[in-house]
Design an enzyme around this catalytic site. Structure first.
Site, PDB file in Angstrom:
ATOM      1  CD  GLU A  37      -2.650   1.049   2.508  1.00 37.79           C
ATOM      2  OE1 GLU A  37      -2.768   0.160   3.346  1.00 37.79           O
ATOM      3  OE2 GLU A  37      -3.288   2.187   2.791  1.00 37.79           O
ATOM      4  NE  ARG A 263       2.898  -8.605  10.302  1.00 36.02           N
ATOM      5  CZ  ARG A 263       2.970  -7.433   9.821  1.00 36.02           C
ATOM      6  NH1 ARG A 263       3.816  -6.823   9.945  1.00 36.02           N
ATOM      7  NH2 ARG A 263       1.964  -7.219   8.764  1.00 36.02           N
ATOM      8  CE  LYS A 273       3.036   0.095   4.763  1.00 36.04           C
ATOM      9  NZ  LYS A 273       2.572   0.014   3.559  1.00 36.04           N
TER      10      LYS A 273
HETATM   11  P1  ATP Z   1       2.945  -2.550   8.232  1.00 40.59           P
HETATM   12  O1  ATP Z   1       2.371  -3.178   8.927  1.00 40.59           O
HETATM   13  O2  ATP Z   1       4.186  -2.031   8.231  1.00 40.59           O
HETATM   14  O3  ATP Z   1       1.938  -1.070   7.888  1.00 40.59           O
HETATM   15  P2  ATP Z   1       1.548  -3.558   5.914  1.00 40.59           P
HETATM   16  O4  ATP Z   1       1.302  -4.990   5.821  1.00 40.59           O
HETATM   17  O5  ATP Z   1       0.300  -2.794   6.102  1.00 40.59           O
HETATM   18  O6  ATP Z   1       2.818  -3.226   6.804  1.00 40.59           O
HETATM   19  P3  ATP Z   1       1.443  -3.479   3.215  1.00 40.59           P
HETATM   20  O7  ATP Z   1       2.023  -2.371   2.342  1.00 40.59           O
HETATM   21  O8  ATP Z   1       0.245  -3.621   2.925  1.00 40.59           O
HETATM   22  O9  ATP Z   1       2.005  -3.195   4.449  1.00 40.59           O
HETATM   23  O10 ATP Z   1       2.382  -4.675   2.862  1.00 40.59           O
HETATM   24  C1  ATP Z   1       2.747  -5.205   1.660  1.00 40.59           C
HETATM   25  C2  ATP Z   1       3.200  -6.832   1.732  1.00 40.59           C
HETATM   26  O11 ATP Z   1       4.397  -6.721   2.698  1.00 40.59           O
HETATM   27  C3  ATP Z   1       2.006  -7.384   2.299  1.00 40.59           C
HETATM   28  O12 ATP Z   1       2.023  -8.508   1.582  1.00 40.59           O
HETATM   29  C4  ATP Z   1       2.471  -7.601   3.749  1.00 40.59           C
HETATM   30  O13 ATP Z   1       1.871  -8.873   4.064  1.00 40.59           O
HETATM   31  C5  ATP Z   1       4.091  -7.675   3.579  1.00 40.59           C
HETATM   32  N1  ATP Z   1       4.511  -7.431   4.683  1.00 40.59           N
HETATM   33  C6  ATP Z   1       4.467  -6.189   5.528  1.00 40.59           C
HETATM   34  N2  ATP Z   1       5.030  -6.225   6.771  1.00 40.59           N
HETATM   35  C7  ATP Z   1       5.877  -7.427   6.645  1.00 40.59           C
HETATM   36  C8  ATP Z   1       6.438  -8.082   7.670  1.00 40.59           C
HETATM   37  N3  ATP Z   1       7.115  -7.547   8.976  1.00 40.59           N
HETATM   38  N4  ATP Z   1       7.080  -9.419   7.489  1.00 40.59           N
HETATM   39  C9  ATP Z   1       6.673  -9.868   6.215  1.00 40.59           C
HETATM   40  N5  ATP Z   1       5.914  -9.395   5.162  1.00 40.59           N
HETATM   41  C10 ATP Z   1       5.386  -8.153   5.554  1.00 40.59           C
HETATM   42 MG    MG Z   2      -1.458  -3.247   4.902  1.00 43.20          MG
END
Ligand code: ATP
Ligand code: MG
Length: 568
Positions: A37, A263, A273
């Protein structure tokens, strides 16, 4: 150009894919995606997902799409879209022509929503967000049906079209899937699939004032792109029935398989984020690319190499259970790679002047120094030596403790690649008593660092010639948080209270060997005996060199592993 991993370690997702290829599911194809995102910069957790998704696609001759999940116009920006592309490419992966945006599918998603309404599987609901929450029930109690649940298809179609046309204010109505308010899975209790937001979008401008929700968008975007394996993190496990429900109802041609993995969590680090943005906006760091940040742009600026991050992601593996990875392992992977690839140079961070009294005034000689003992092909370079040099203040003690093998009055040490010197006199500032200069002699017979009479010295010091040295600023970074788990500190304390007050030390008047005058932003070096350093890409210029410390030399992970092996 994509980066092939060495031999990928087995993991359960890889096994699923191998089975699917064998059975001919998805026609034997492997198409994955990385769906960020664009509401912040990528961090090392995302790297795990990138390496996994692109790595699997590469291994099985498939492809991986880069798709921006841009359904929330209030938090998303073009700046993030560009930074994310730069970061994925820097990690060594390339999506080719497969760059997509969920917003490209807004028209199709709208049509799918109309289809659901026509099937009697979606309805416009006038409850407020707060009421929807109350009606939803809890894990123990079933939810209550909305009074608007049984609107006719015609009324729903009419209201949804008017929602789209902008007739209603934000929050007045939503479109919900009609599933089961008594479901044991809260996600299945008539989830919202469209909301009204009179906000312009960074790509679609003012075309839309209704936006689809993540769960509805994600499965359909996957399906539209022909994704075979939709890999996501564990918190989406409870969303899988909903993912499948939409695809089943809409009878789409491609029904990807959602697979969840744990994760990445890292000690001494926050990886969210939402939290990282607080550090940036609160001025706790200099920006998303502050070298202390766990963002890809931060660790790049700090000097981490893409190979070391790929290697780290490979080593931590892919599991079904959440755990915390020791940050020492990440630092170990960085050192391991930099050890092989970084040229060695001499740099004195806290200079102490040494005058070699029996070395002729005005004389300079060039001494040969090895560029990288790990890599003979890196060759050698010439380093100038003269009567006045700098050594580290820490390498001299007027009153040395027992096992101090560096320089002290009357003691002899080796200068790396140069001569043995012996200290005879200490000169101090009359007022402060501070040591400002050492007077030494050298043994001309020891050129290159060995004595013909076979006498040994215990200490070898790095040095730079005073008249040849180049001044530099050095930034010593340490972990940004002083506790292993800043997310869950004492009694719910805010994670920002655990920021390490000593996470940055700036040293202004360091002296580095003259060859570094030509160092370019991003160049990486090992400062002998000190650590790995990288020329800062933001603040360094030829007239003012700035080095970031990537990692010190001491490898705590290697120690942990050794103790572990011994214990076995
Ligand atoms: P955050 O928790 O940092 O806001 P998010 O999941 O909201 O992360 P996205 O931009 O939606 O961020 O993530 C893009 C991809 O990265 C998704 O498929 C998510 O599952 C993966 N992802 C995010 N954080 C991690 C992590 N700590 N370990 C592994 N994969 C991750
Ligand atoms: Mg997300």
């Amino acid at each position: 150009m994509n980066c092939k991993l060495n031999t990928p370690p087995p993991n359960f997702i890889r096994n699923i894919i191998i089975e699917d290829i064998k059975s001919g599911k998805h026609g034997g194809k492997v198409i994955t995606r990385f769906p960020p995102e664009p509401n912040g910069y990528l961090h090392i957790g995302h790297a795990k997902s990138i390496v996994l998704n692109f790595g699997l696609a590469l291994e099985f001759n498939g492809r991986c799409h880069l798709r921006f999940d841009d359904t929330n116009p209030t938090k998303e920006e073009e700046e993030y879209v560009l930074a994310i592309q730069e970061d994925v490419a820097w990690l060594g992966y390339y999506w080719g022509k497969h760059l997509y945006y969920a917003s490209d599918y807004f028209d199709r998603l709208y049509d799918y929503a109309i289809e659901l309404i026509k099937m009697g599987k979606a309805y416009v609901c006038d409850l407020s967000a707060e009421q929807i929450r109350q009606y939803r029930g809890t894990l123990k109690e079933p939810g209550k049906e909305s009074p608007y649940r049984n609107r006719s298809v015609e009324e729903n179609l009419d209201l949804f079209r008017r929602m789209r046309q902008g007739e209603f204010p934000d929050g007045a109505r939503v479109l919900r899937a009609k599933i089961d308010m008594a479901s044991g899975n809260l996600n299945m209790r008539d989830p919202v699939i469209y909301r009204i937001m009179h906000t312009s979008h960074h790509r679609t401008g003012n075309k839309w004032c209704i936006y689809p929700m993540y769960d509805f968008t994600h499965c359909l975007s996957d399906s539209i792109e022909g994704i075979t394996h939709s890999i996501c993190t564990l918190e989406f496990e409870d969303h899988r029935p909903l993912y499948d429900w939409f695809l089943d109802q809409l009878k789409v041609e491609c029904h990807p398989q959602q697979i969840e993995f744990a994760r990445l969590n890292l000690s001494y680090t926050v990886l969210s984020k939402r939290k990282l943005i607080q550090l940036v906006e609160g001025g706790f760091v200099s920006g998303w690319d502050d070298p202390r940040m766990p963002t890809i742009s931060g660790i790049r600026r700090r000097g981490y190499s893409p190979a070391s991050i790929r290697n780290f992601c490979e080593r931590i593996g892919v599991a079904k259970r959440d755990s915390v990875v020791d940050i020492a392992l990440l630092e170990h992977c960085v050192r391991e790679d930099l050890n092989k690839t970084s040229p060695r140079v001499m740099a004195v961070l806290k200079p102490l002047k040494v005058v070699i009294e029996n070395y002729p005034e005005g004389k300079t000689e060039e001494l040969e120094a090895v560029n990288n003992p790990e890599d003979p092909s890196a060759g050698t370079r010439m380093v100038p030596f003269s009567r006045e040099i700098y050594i580290e203040q820490d390498d001299f003690r007027e009153d040395p403790p027992k096992k101090f093998f560096r320089l002290a009055p009357g003691k002899e040490v080796r200068l790396r690649y140069a001569y043995f010197i012996t200290c005879h006199r200490v000169i101090k500032d009359e007022k402060t008593g501070e040591i400002i200069e050492l007077r030494c002699t050298y043994d001309p017979e020891t050129r290159g660092g060995a004595a013909p009479d076979g006498r040994k010295v215990r200490g070898t010091l790095h040095w730079v010639s005073a008249i040849h040295a180049v001044k530099a600023e050095v930034r010593l970074y340490d972990r940004l948080f002083s506790v292993p788990d800043p997310d869950h500190g004492k009694e719910g304390a805010d994670f920002k209270t655990f920021i390490n007050p000593r996470s940055l030390e700036v040293i202004h008047d360091c002296m580095v060997e003259p060859g570094l005058r030509d160092a370019r932003p991003g160049d990486r070096y090992q400062f002998e005996r000190i650590g790995y350093f990288c020329v800062d890409t933001v603040d360094s210029d030829p007239g003012h060199l700035v080095f970031n410390r990537t990692v010190p030399l001491r490898d705590t992970w290697a120690k942990i592993e050794k103790t572990h092996r011994k214990g076995k």
